[in-house]
Write an enzyme that holds these catalytic residues in place. Structure first.
Site, short mmCIF file in Angstrom:
data_model
loop_
_atom_site.label_atom_id
_atom_site.label_comp_id
_atom_site.label_asym_id
_atom_site.label_seq_id
_atom_site.Cartn_x
_atom_site.Cartn_y
_atom_site.Cartn_z
CB THR A 6 -0.96 0.03 1.20
OG1 THR A 6 -2.03 0.89 0.89
CG2 THR A 6 -0.28 0.48 2.46
CE LYS A 39 -4.90 -0.79 0.69
NZ LYS A 39 -3.74 -0.86 -0.18
N GLY A 51 -5.04 6.54 8.22
CA GLY A 51 -4.77 5.60 7.15
C GLY A 51 -3.76 4.58 7.62
CB SER A 130 5.49 -0.94 -0.58
OG SER A 130 4.24 -0.83 -1.22
#
Length: 177
Positions: A6, A39, A51, A130
């Site tokens: 994500t 998210k 988040g 990431s």
């Protein structure tokens, strides 16, 4: 801790904030399981946006814990973040959770992690996940060199990250304050 799957980006400037997240859920390193996950969400009467990056189940646990702390401290985001980080670091079960949180209101923006870190960025711009480094670089460049609103900086930072990071897609959700 390296978190895959994500990208979450947030910007806070002059009492206006925005947080953006992509929708991709990746199973391991080889399969996209979902493209439209949410998210980023509002908490505490819509006054806080949070988040997550990392394991979905772990993140939901942390959302619940953080929301409980917000209620306990009457919306004081700084106190709630610090208390969550302390609990997360010292609790034997929570300590094993693999996720990170970004939390913000109109006054504060924090990165919260299981190592006990509660970090408020100097420039009001931060990212996790990431694709976080890509979104952070893009967002800082946009924030420093344009007059774009935080919501547009957040959307563009995520869009750029999605072009680079294989764990980030372009199904972007933006929440604003």
């Amino acid at each position: 801790m390296e978190i895959h799957a994500t990208t979450i980006f947030a910007m806070l400037r002059d009492g206006q904030g925005a947080m953006a997240g992509d929708g991709q859920v990746t199973f391991g390193n080889t399969m996209i399981m979902k493209q439209g996950a949410r998210k980023v969400r509002r908490l505490y009467k819509g006054q806080v946006v949070a988040g997550f990056a990392g394991s979905v189940a772990d993140a939901f646990t942390l959302f619940e814990k953080f929301e409980h702390r917000l209620d306990e401290f009457h919306g004081d985001i700084q106190r709630a973040a610090v208390e969550l980080a302390k609990e997360w670091r010292t609790d034997k079960v929570l300590h094993k959770l693999e996720a990170m949180l970004l939390v913000m209101n109109r006054e504060h923006l924090f990165i919260v992690s299981g190592g006990g870190e509660v970090i408020e960025p100097d420039d009001g711009v931060c990212a996790i996940g990431s694709g976080g480094p890509y979104a952070l670089a893009a967002g800082r460049a946009l924030a420093r060199n344009t007059e774009l609103a935080p919501s547009e900086v957040a959307r563009q930072a995520l869009a750029i990250a999605s072009e680079i990071c294989v764990y980030t897609n372009d199904r972007i959700v933006v929440e604003t304050l």
